[in-house]
Design a protein around this motif. Structure first.
Motif, short mmCIF file in Angstrom:
data_model
loop_
_atom_site.label_atom_id
_atom_site.label_comp_id
_atom_site.label_asym_id
_atom_site.label_seq_id
_atom_site.Cartn_x
_atom_site.Cartn_y
_atom_site.Cartn_z
N THR A 1 34.00 6.59 -37.91
CA THR A 1 33.75 7.93 -38.45
C THR A 1 33.57 8.93 -37.32
O THR A 1 34.11 10.04 -37.34
CB THR A 1 32.51 7.92 -39.35
N PHE A 2 32.83 8.53 -36.31
CA PHE A 2 32.59 9.43 -35.18
C PHE A 2 33.89 9.75 -34.44
O PHE A 2 34.18 10.90 -34.12
CB PHE A 2 31.57 8.81 -34.23
N LEU A 3 34.70 8.71 -34.21
CA LEU A 3 35.92 8.90 -33.43
C LEU A 3 36.98 9.68 -34.19
O LEU A 3 37.72 10.48 -33.61
CB LEU A 3 36.48 7.54 -32.99
N THR A 4 37.09 9.44 -35.49
CA THR A 4 38.17 10.06 -36.26
C THR A 4 37.78 11.39 -36.90
O THR A 4 38.66 12.19 -37.22
CB THR A 4 38.64 9.11 -37.37
N LEU A 5 36.49 11.64 -37.08
CA LEU A 5 36.06 12.85 -37.77
C LEU A 5 35.31 13.82 -36.84
O LEU A 5 35.61 15.01 -36.79
CB LEU A 5 35.17 12.50 -38.96
N VAL A 6 34.35 13.30 -36.09
CA VAL A 6 33.51 14.17 -35.26
C VAL A 6 34.23 14.57 -33.97
O VAL A 6 34.24 15.75 -33.59
CB VAL A 6 32.17 13.48 -34.93
N VAL A 7 34.84 13.61 -33.31
CA VAL A 7 35.48 13.89 -32.02
C VAL A 7 36.56 14.97 -32.13
O VAL A 7 36.61 15.89 -31.29
CB VAL A 7 36.04 12.60 -31.39
N PRO A 8 37.47 14.93 -33.14
CA PRO A 8 38.46 16.01 -33.23
C PRO A 8 37.85 17.39 -33.39
O PRO A 8 38.40 18.38 -32.90
CB PRO A 8 39.28 15.62 -34.47
N GLN A 9 36.71 17.49 -34.09
CA GLN A 9 36.06 18.78 -34.26
C GLN A 9 35.27 19.19 -33.01
O GLN A 9 35.05 20.37 -32.75
CB GLN A 9 35.12 18.72 -35.47
N LEU A 10 34.85 18.21 -32.25
CA LEU A 10 34.11 18.48 -31.02
C LEU A 10 35.04 18.81 -29.85
O LEU A 10 34.65 19.49 -28.91
CB LEU A 10 33.27 17.24 -30.68
N ARG A 11 36.29 18.36 -29.95
CA ARG A 11 37.21 18.47 -28.81
C ARG A 11 37.45 19.90 -28.33
O ARG A 11 37.46 20.15 -27.12
CB ARG A 11 38.55 17.80 -29.16
N PRO A 12 37.66 20.91 -29.21
CA PRO A 12 37.88 22.26 -28.68
C PRO A 12 36.71 22.78 -27.85
O PRO A 12 36.92 23.40 -26.80
CB PRO A 12 38.07 23.10 -29.95
N ALA A 13 35.47 22.51 -28.29
CA ALA A 13 34.31 22.98 -27.53
C ALA A 13 34.21 22.26 -26.20
O ALA A 13 33.93 22.86 -25.16
CB ALA A 13 33.04 22.76 -28.35
N VAL A 14 34.43 20.94 -26.21
CA VAL A 14 34.36 20.17 -24.97
C VAL A 14 35.48 20.58 -24.02
O VAL A 14 35.27 20.70 -22.80
CB VAL A 14 34.43 18.66 -25.28
N ALA A 15 36.68 20.83 -24.56
CA ALA A 15 37.79 21.26 -23.72
C ALA A 15 37.50 22.62 -23.08
O ALA A 15 37.79 22.84 -21.90
CB ALA A 15 39.08 21.33 -24.54
N ALA A 16 36.92 23.53 -23.86
CA ALA A 16 36.58 24.85 -23.31
C ALA A 16 35.52 24.72 -22.22
O ALA A 16 35.61 25.36 -21.16
CB ALA A 16 36.10 25.78 -24.42
N GLY A 17 34.50 23.90 -22.48
CA GLY A 17 33.47 23.68 -21.46
C GLY A 17 34.03 23.01 -20.22
O GLY A 17 33.69 23.37 -19.09
N GLY A 18 34.90 22.03 -20.43
CA GLY A 18 35.52 21.36 -19.29
C GLY A 18 36.39 22.30 -18.48
O GLY A 18 36.44 22.20 -17.24
N LEU A 19 37.08 23.22 -19.15
CA LEU A 19 37.89 24.21 -18.44
C LEU A 19 37.01 25.08 -17.55
O LEU A 19 37.34 25.34 -16.39
CB LEU A 19 38.64 25.08 -19.45
N LEU A 20 35.88 25.53 -18.08
CA LEU A 20 34.97 26.33 -17.28
C LEU A 20 34.46 25.56 -16.07
O LEU A 20 34.33 26.10 -14.97
CB LEU A 20 33.79 26.81 -18.13
N VAL A 21 34.15 24.29 -16.28
CA VAL A 21 33.68 23.46 -15.16
C VAL A 21 34.77 23.34 -14.09
O VAL A 21 34.50 23.49 -12.90
CB VAL A 21 33.26 22.07 -15.66
N ALA A 22 36.00 23.06 -14.51
CA ALA A 22 37.09 22.90 -13.55
C ALA A 22 37.31 24.18 -12.75
O ALA A 22 37.48 24.14 -11.52
CB ALA A 22 38.37 22.50 -14.28
N LEU A 23 37.31 25.33 -13.42
CA LEU A 23 37.49 26.60 -12.71
C LEU A 23 36.32 26.88 -11.80
O LEU A 23 36.49 27.41 -10.68
CB LEU A 23 37.66 27.74 -13.72
N TYR A 24 35.12 26.54 -12.25
CA TYR A 24 33.92 26.74 -11.43
C TYR A 24 33.99 25.90 -10.16
O TYR A 24 33.68 26.38 -9.06
CB TYR A 24 32.69 26.38 -12.25
#
Length: 494
Positions: free
Chosen positions: A148-171
């Motif tokens: 449930t976590f991998l198929t339901l929660v992770v896809p909804q969490l991915r945009p936020a994590v990707a945005a945060g990861g992008l900020l970290v990489a640029l930083y």
């Protein structure tokens, strides 16, 4: 138009410098083995730090929001506090206490510890807003907790994590202070050395253009990987979620949180305290400390005020008019955020020397650089606040005879005040921590807490640097705490 012109000035500077130098000089710099080595070093550090921040940030967010972790409310507040710890302060405490922790390992460790809140805060916001009914339905259909976590929660969490990861990489790509103290050569340190050591600024400009290209490739790759991903947070009235029980893993999980928080926030505080109490090389100059503290507050407040003035019309336009020119204006304001502070500083040095020499090494030039660097923080906050206020209120005001300026003054701006204040506070906090632009643009003889700390650590005088580090963290702690509370609660991505 003024805001867009200022935001695009650094890219224009790099283009002019590269064109002026000619293809031969550019090819010479790009063909050096050192350039390829710097690309590999910078990208490797960015990748490792981003992966580490995702692992730490998501794990802490899940423990705080979704489990019965003991003391999770306190952990949730403490986990965001490293946002107020400048990277070079953390690096200073580590190199002073454990000199062997330097180079790539030390840089990666320090940057993960100070950067993971960029992933943690948006992850907390998304996990807090997910409707538990969606997971309950999945569980009722026979899906286990992990599936449930991998198929339901992770896809909804991915945009936020990707945005945060992008900020970290640029930083990380634009990081200068921590890698300098840790003696790890990357693009920013090479650009600074080239600028200071040579009369010809062409190598610095070419390296800066390469760094900008890398940053834009990372932004493009993140957008491509994200695709059309969006949040599916559920609707209806929110209801209380029953925390997942950790069982026998409760205390190991709490231990993990304690280790992260101890290293990220406790260690810098303890290190500074040690050098304040035990350091033998410290000769505390209260006048110099007070002057640096006042200068830090003064230039940070000025930078925040200028960024706010420039950002308010842009944020309102973006919220109320989604035409193509407005979208282009918004994108222009984000250019500075994708560029390292040292590139911004070089651009303003070039501009002042060529076109506005009276501004060279004067405070207004430093404030302009701060505004360009951190403009998106206020634009995003203003846009979010205006979007939250119904447009019909402005329509009613106009129907009652108010002119556009009157509507702006009496309706739009008062409703946007919370967002404007949050954005200005965030810029104020970030200006206090900014180092490379301050080093290059500060008026002659003027020192901030950041530049004094960098000078003392560069000569190995760790005890002499401790008062400046302590005061800087003290000044940054309160706005950092308040912003972490607000941003984590409202789901604002830094």
């Amino acid at each position: 138009m003024v805001t867009a012109a200022l935001a695009l000035l650094p890219v224009a500077y790099l283009g002019v410098r590269v064109l002026e130098s000619g293809g031969g000089a550019v090819a010479d710099v790009l063909g050096r083995p050192r350039t390829a080595e710097l690309v590999a070093r910078s990208l490797t550090l960015a990748a490792v730090v981003t992966a580490g921040c995702v692992a730490v940030g998501v794990s802490l967010a899940w423990l705080v929001v979704r489990t019965d972790l003991p003391g999770r409310r306190l952990v949730g507040v403490m986990a965001a506090l490293p946002l107020a710890v400048p990277s070079y302060v953390a690096a200073y405490t580590w190199i002073a206490a454990v000199p062997r922790v330097n180079g790539f390992t030390g840089s990666a460790l320090v940057l993960v510890l100070v950067s993971y809140p960029y992933v943690y805060l948006p992850a907390v916001a998304v996990l807090s807003r997910l409707d538990p009914a969606m997971e309950e339905v999945a569980r009722s259909l026979g899906h286990g907790r992990a599936r449930t976590f991998l198929t339901l929660v992770v896809p909804q969490l991915r945009p936020a994590v990707a945005a945060g990861g992008l900020l970290v990489a640029l930083y990380v790509l634009g990081e200068f202070g921590a890698v300098s103290i840790m003696r790890y050569q990357v693009f920013t340190t090479a650009i600074y050395t080239s600028y200071r050591a040579a009369f010809d600024r062409t190598p610095a400009a070419v390296l800066g253009m390469v760094l900008v290209a890398i940053a834009f490739v990372i932004v493009w790759a993140e957008a491509r990987s994200r695709g059309r991903a969006a949040y599916a947070l559920g609707g209806g009235a929110p209801r209380t979620r029953t925390p997942d029980r950790l069982g026998g893993w409760r205390w190991p999980a709490l231990g993990w949180c304690a280790v992260v928080l101890g290293l990220a926030a406790g260690f810098p505080v303890a290190g500074i305290g040690y050098w304040l109490v035990r350091g033998s090389s410290a000769s505390l100059d209260l006048a110099a400390l007070g002057s640096a503290g006042w200068t830090t507050l003064y230039v940070s407040a000025g930078g925040a005020a200028l960024a706010t003035v420039l950002a308010i019309p842009v944020g309102i336009l973006v919220a109320r008019r989604r035409s193509r020119p407005v979208r282009m204006l918004e994108q222009a304001t984000y250019v500075g955020h994708a560029l390292p502070g040292i590139v911004i500083a070089l651009a303003f040095v070039f501009f002042a020397v060529r076109f506005a020499y009276p501004l060279y090494q004067r405070t207004p030039l430093l404030l302009l650089a701060y505004a360009v660097l951190f403009l998106p923080a206020v634009v995003g906050a203003v846009r979010a606040s205006v979007l939250q206020s119904p447009p019909i209120l402005e329509d009613v005001a106009r129907s009652l005879g108010r002119r556009p300026l009157g509507v702006l003054r009496e309706v739009t701006l008062p409703l946007a005040v919370p967002g404007i204040g949050a954005g200005a506070a965030l810029v104020f906090l970030t200006c206090m921590k900014e180092l490379p632009a301050t080093l290059l643009l500060r008026p002659t003889g003027t020192e901030t807490l950041a530049t004094q700390l960098w000078t003392e650590t560069g000569s190995g005088a760790y005890a002499a640097a401790a008062p400046y580090a302590a005061l800087l963290m003290l000044l940054a702690a309160l706005p950092g705490y308040l912003l972490a509370q607000r941003l984590g609660k409202n789901g604002v991505t830094l």
